[in-house]
Design an enzyme around this catalytic site. Structure first.
Site, PDB file in Angstrom:
ATOM      1  N   VAL A 138      69.078  36.627  15.147  1.00 35.92           N
ATOM      2  CA  VAL A 138      67.992  36.810  16.120  1.00 35.92           C
ATOM      3  C   VAL A 138      67.992  38.238  16.672  1.00 35.92           C
ATOM      4  O   VAL A 138      66.919  38.830  16.852  1.00 35.92           O
ATOM      5  CB  VAL A 138      68.067  35.754  17.241  1.00 35.92           C
ATOM      6  CG1 VAL A 138      67.002  35.995  18.295  1.00 35.92           C
ATOM      7  CG2 VAL A 138      67.926  34.353  16.657  1.00 35.92           C
ATOM      8  N   GLY A 179      66.403  40.317  14.044  1.00 35.38           N
ATOM      9  CA  GLY A 179      64.965  40.057  14.013  1.00 35.38           C
ATOM     10  C   GLY A 179      64.235  40.664  15.198  1.00 35.38           C
ATOM     11  O   GLY A 179      63.180  41.287  15.045  1.00 35.38           O
ATOM     12  N   GLU A 180      64.793  40.499  16.385  1.00 38.89           N
ATOM     13  CA  GLU A 180      64.128  41.042  17.568  1.00 38.89           C
ATOM     14  C   GLU A 180      64.154  42.569  17.566  1.00 38.89           C
ATOM     15  O   GLU A 180      63.188  43.211  17.980  1.00 38.89           O
ATOM     16  CB  GLU A 180      64.748  40.507  18.855  1.00 38.89           C
ATOM     17  CG  GLU A 180      63.983  40.975  20.082  1.00 38.89           C
ATOM     18  CD  GLU A 180      64.202  40.114  21.309  1.00 38.89           C
ATOM     19  OE1 GLU A 180      63.519  40.396  22.310  1.00 38.89           O
ATOM     20  OE2 GLU A 180      65.012  39.185  21.273  1.00 38.89           O
ATOM     21  N   SER A 181      65.233  43.150  17.082  1.00 38.42           N
ATOM     22  CA  SER A 181      65.304  44.610  17.000  1.00 38.42           C
ATOM     23  C   SER A 181      64.191  45.145  16.098  1.00 38.42           C
ATOM     24  O   SER A 181      63.484  46.094  16.459  1.00 38.42           O
ATOM     25  CB  SER A 181      66.674  45.052  16.481  1.00 38.42           C
ATOM     26  OG  SER A 181      67.692  44.665  17.373  1.00 38.42           O
TER      27      SER A 181
END
Length: 142
Positions: free
Chosen positions: A59, A62-64
């Site tokens: 996550v 992915g968020e980065s």
């Protein structure tokens, strides 16, 4: 997209920085543009007690990627902030590196939605992440 535009996006992301957490986790961007962003992360150092890559690590990768891509899309004077993220883990990485490929699902004036597919060294999908970012005017400096 031209190689020049791709290198400009990567230069923008490198200059902006990924943030302390992404740096601690060893995330590196290898390609960066509004249409496609790619980053890698080592499994080693990011595992849960039984030796599998931690679900939260997927996550963070992915968020980065998704938040940075949304901010590139937002443009100068605008800011993208995450309002929703979800992940489905379908395989466990235990060694090597994982690679996240981020592509836009929707790029609007006020909302950006990205999908990030994370694969292991053998190209097998390990996690699918979707992030929604709200785009707004950047706060004025005091």
């Amino acid at each position: 997209m031209s190689d020049v535009a791709k290198s400009e996006g990567l230069e923008w992301a490198t200059a902006r920085g990924m943030g302390a957490l992404a740096e601690k986790m060893g995330i590196e961007f290898t390609e960066f543009s509004i249409e496609r962003s790619v980053g890698t992360m080592p499994v080693e150092g990011n595992t849960q007690p039984v030796g599998l890559l931690h679900g939260g690590a997927y996550v963070v990768l992915g968020e980065s990627l998704g938040s940075m891509a949304a901010n590139l899309h937002a443009g100068p004077g605008r800011l993208a902030v995450g309002v929703d993220i979800n992940a489905t883990h379908t395989r466990s990485a235990t060694s090597g590196i994982v690679t996240g490929v981020c592509t836009p699902i929707h790029l609007g004036r006020s909302i950006a939605v990205h999908e990030i597919v994370v694969t292991d060294d053998q190209g097998r999908r390990c996690s699918t992440i979707r992030i929604t970012n709200m785009i707004k005017d950047a706060p004025k400096a005091p």
